[in-house]
Design a protein around this motif. Sequence first.
Motif, PDB file in Angstrom:
ATOM      1  N   TRP A  11       0.798  -1.229   0.000  1.00  0.00           N
ATOM      2  CA  TRP A  11       0.000   0.000   0.000  1.00  0.00           C
ATOM      3  C   TRP A  11       0.828   1.277   0.000  1.00  0.00           C
ATOM      4  O   TRP A  11       0.302   2.348  -0.312  1.00  0.00           O
ATOM      5  N   VAL A  12       2.099   1.215   0.333  1.00  0.00           N
ATOM      6  CA  VAL A  12       2.916   2.421   0.423  1.00  0.00           C
ATOM      7  C   VAL A  12       3.812   2.594  -0.800  1.00  0.00           C
ATOM      8  O   VAL A  12       3.924   3.711  -1.358  1.00  0.00           O
ATOM      9  N   ILE A  13       4.451   1.518  -1.239  1.00  0.00           N
ATOM     10  CA  ILE A  13       5.414   1.632  -2.340  1.00  0.00           C
ATOM     11  C   ILE A  13       4.774   2.130  -3.634  1.00  0.00           C
ATOM     12  O   ILE A  13       5.295   3.070  -4.273  1.00  0.00           O
ATOM     13  N   PRO A  14       3.650   1.554  -4.101  1.00  0.00           N
ATOM     14  CA  PRO A  14       3.068   2.046  -5.365  1.00  0.00           C
ATOM     15  C   PRO A  14       2.750   3.535  -5.362  1.00  0.00           C
ATOM     16  O   PRO A  14       3.114   4.243  -6.320  1.00  0.00           O
ATOM     17  N   PRO A  15       2.074   4.092  -4.302  1.00  0.00           N
ATOM     18  CA  PRO A  15       1.826   5.542  -4.328  1.00  0.00           C
ATOM     19  C   PRO A  15       3.120   6.365  -4.352  1.00  0.00           C
ATOM     20  O   PRO A  15       3.195   7.380  -5.052  1.00  0.00           O
ATOM     21  N   VAL A  16       4.132   5.914  -3.584  1.00  0.00           N
ATOM     22  CA  VAL A  16       5.402   6.650  -3.572  1.00  0.00           C
ATOM     23  C   VAL A  16       6.033   6.631  -4.964  1.00  0.00           C
ATOM     24  O   VAL A  16       6.511   7.662  -5.472  1.00  0.00           O
ATOM     25  N   LEU A  17       6.027   5.460  -5.606  1.00  0.00           N
ATOM     26  CA  LEU A  17       6.599   5.355  -6.943  1.00  0.00           C
ATOM     27  C   LEU A  17       5.813   6.179  -7.951  1.00  0.00           C
ATOM     28  O   LEU A  17       6.400   6.823  -8.850  1.00  0.00           O
ATOM     29  N   LEU A  18       4.490   6.179  -7.825  1.00  0.00           N
ATOM     30  CA  LEU A  18       3.668   6.969  -8.748  1.00  0.00           C
ATOM     31  C   LEU A  18       3.954   8.461  -8.607  1.00  0.00           C
ATOM     32  O   LEU A  18       4.041   9.196  -9.605  1.00  0.00           O
ATOM     33  N   MET A  19       4.090   8.916  -7.366  1.00  0.00           N
ATOM     34  CA  MET A  19       4.405  10.338  -7.162  1.00  0.00           C
ATOM     35  C   MET A  19       5.779  10.670  -7.732  1.00  0.00           C
ATOM     36  O   MET A  19       5.976  11.714  -8.352  1.00  0.00           O
ATOM     37  N   ASN A  20       6.736   9.756  -7.529  1.00  0.00           N
ATOM     38  CA  ASN A  20       8.072   9.980  -8.076  1.00  0.00           C
ATOM     39  C   ASN A  20       8.049   9.986  -9.606  1.00  0.00           C
ATOM     40  O   ASN A  20       8.723  10.800 -10.258  1.00  0.00           O
ATOM     41  N   LEU A  21       7.264   9.058 -10.167  1.00  0.00           N
ATOM     42  CA  LEU A  21       7.148   9.014 -11.631  1.00  0.00           C
ATOM     43  C   LEU A  21       6.500  10.284 -12.162  1.00  0.00           C
ATOM     44  O   LEU A  21       6.887  10.818 -13.218  1.00  0.00           O
ATOM     45  N   GLY A  22       5.475  10.752 -11.424  1.00  0.00           N
ATOM     46  CA  GLY A  22       4.821  11.994 -11.851  1.00  0.00           C
ATOM     47  C   GLY A  22       5.774  13.166 -11.806  1.00  0.00           C
ATOM     48  O   GLY A  22       5.828  13.987 -12.733  1.00  0.00           O
ATOM     49  N   ALA A  23       6.549  13.231 -10.695  1.00  0.00           N
ATOM     50  CA  ALA A  23       7.528  14.313 -10.584  1.00  0.00           C
ATOM     51  C   ALA A  23       8.592  14.183 -11.665  1.00  0.00           C
ATOM     52  O   ALA A  23       9.040  15.181 -12.259  1.00  0.00           O
ATOM     53  N   GLY A  24       9.000  12.934 -11.958  1.00  0.00           N
ATOM     54  CA  GLY A  24       9.993  12.720 -12.995  1.00  0.00           C
ATOM     55  C   GLY A  24       9.471  13.092 -14.363  1.00  0.00           C
ATOM     56  O   GLY A  24      10.198  13.684 -15.195  1.00  0.00           O
ATOM     57  N   ALA A  25       8.205  12.723 -14.625  1.00  0.00           N
ATOM     58  CA  ALA A  25       7.609  13.071 -15.920  1.00  0.00           C
ATOM     59  C   ALA A  25       7.526  14.580 -16.086  1.00  0.00           C
ATOM     60  O   ALA A  25       7.769  15.117 -17.180  1.00  0.00           O
ATOM     61  N   LEU A  26       7.168  15.260 -15.018  1.00  0.00           N
ATOM     62  CA  LEU A  26       7.096  16.728 -15.084  1.00  0.00           C
ATOM     63  C   LEU A  26       8.481  17.314 -15.340  1.00  0.00           C
ATOM     64  O   LEU A  26       8.635  18.232 -16.175  1.00  0.00           O
ATOM     65  N   ALA A  27       9.502  16.788 -14.644  1.00  0.00           N
ATOM     66  CA  ALA A  27      10.868  17.286 -14.864  1.00  0.00           C
ATOM     67  C   ALA A  27      11.330  17.003 -16.285  1.00  0.00           C
ATOM     68  O   ALA A  27      11.997  17.828 -16.919  1.00  0.00           O
ATOM     69  N   TYR A  28      10.955  15.845 -16.815  1.00  0.00           N
ATOM     70  CA  TYR A  28      11.340  15.482 -18.177  1.00  0.00           C
ATOM     71  C   TYR A  28      10.673  16.420 -19.185  1.00  0.00           C
ATOM     72  O   TYR A  28      11.287  16.858 -20.172  1.00  0.00           O
ATOM     73  N   THR A  29       9.381  16.745 -18.920  1.00  0.00           N
ATOM     74  CA  THR A  29       8.651  17.625 -19.841  1.00  0.00           C
ATOM     75  C   THR A  29       9.223  19.033 -19.830  1.00  0.00           C
ATOM     76  O   THR A  29       9.319  19.697 -20.873  1.00  0.00           O
ATOM     77  N   LEU A  30       9.608  19.500 -18.638  1.00  0.00           N
ATOM     78  CA  LEU A  30      10.110  20.869 -18.533  1.00  0.00           C
ATOM     79  C   LEU A  30      11.557  21.006 -18.958  1.00  0.00           C
ATOM     80  O   LEU A  30      12.042  22.120 -19.153  1.00  0.00           O
TER      81      LEU A  30
END
Length: 328
Positions: A11-30
């Motif tokens: 229950w903890v790892i997937p949300p943490v990874l999703l948030m990290n992926l979202g932050a990474g995707a945003l950094a990649y886009t910018l």
Amino acid sequence: MSSIRLRLLKWVIPPVLLMNLGAGALAYTLASPHLREAVLRTLILVEIVIGLGCVGLIWFSVSNGLRPLSRLRADLNARDGDDLAPLAADAVPYELEPLVSSFNGLLAKVGEGAQARQDFLANVAHQLRTPLAGLKTQLEWLGARHAEPETVQSVRLMLSATERMIRQTNQLLALARAEPQHFEKARLEPLALDALVAEAVQGFVDQATLKSIDIGFDLAPATVTGDRFLLRDLIDNLIDNAIRYTPVHGAVTVTVRPGLLTVEDNGPGIPSAMREQVFSRYVRLDDKTHGSGLGLAIVRDIATVHGAKLSISDPASGRGVLFTVKFP
């Protein structure tokens, strides 16, 4: 059986990874187009490190949080079957207090039930002593006045059965007297241990003679502080146990030294794996030997209330068993 650690990881790892992926995707886009490849490689490395770090952190945190439960489990597993003392509630986290309180409530109910049964057995045993003693006296009187073979055989069998009932009754009373709740420290007094043993051994001479067992004693003056009746029960049970398990033409030796009582026999001995079990109630070493399995449990309880240390070891001869009671 589900695991708390695995559930937390789920229950903890997937949300943490999703948030990290979202932050990474945003950094990649910018990021600038010519920097995106380098940013992508960095993000992949960062995600792997963060994922492994989260797994390790959660595993360590949950393990640390579960240690109080592990200590409770170890405490319960280390107890004897009749140890119903409450669990210590002052050393557990706030979240575990309801669980410990429920355990203690259950232990208290079990203890009350066990005490009620023990009191009932003690009362019954006490009420049986007088009529059994009277029955034995009447049978002895009858046997002395009738010499017919059939009558003699019947009286002998009835006397044997009566003596077994008297022994079991006395065992139940001894067990009740040795209970900590019934132990009266006011009855403690300085006692000559060697005199108690000498008196007890004389009562087993006939029993040993029937099996051609050489029963001897080596007694040095020794004074202990204790309850006379309980210590006599302890000595009687140790000697009786030794004679019961010693084969024909064997030997039993009782030794007293200052603060020390030992009973040695050259019987079959007790395997190391069973040496703790034999002190449990109703445990017998084999089914061929008569007895209730209470004798050594009584010895353990009496030693405990006297603060004495009871142990089993191999005698110097290497054959049989050596019981040692070391008094404080």
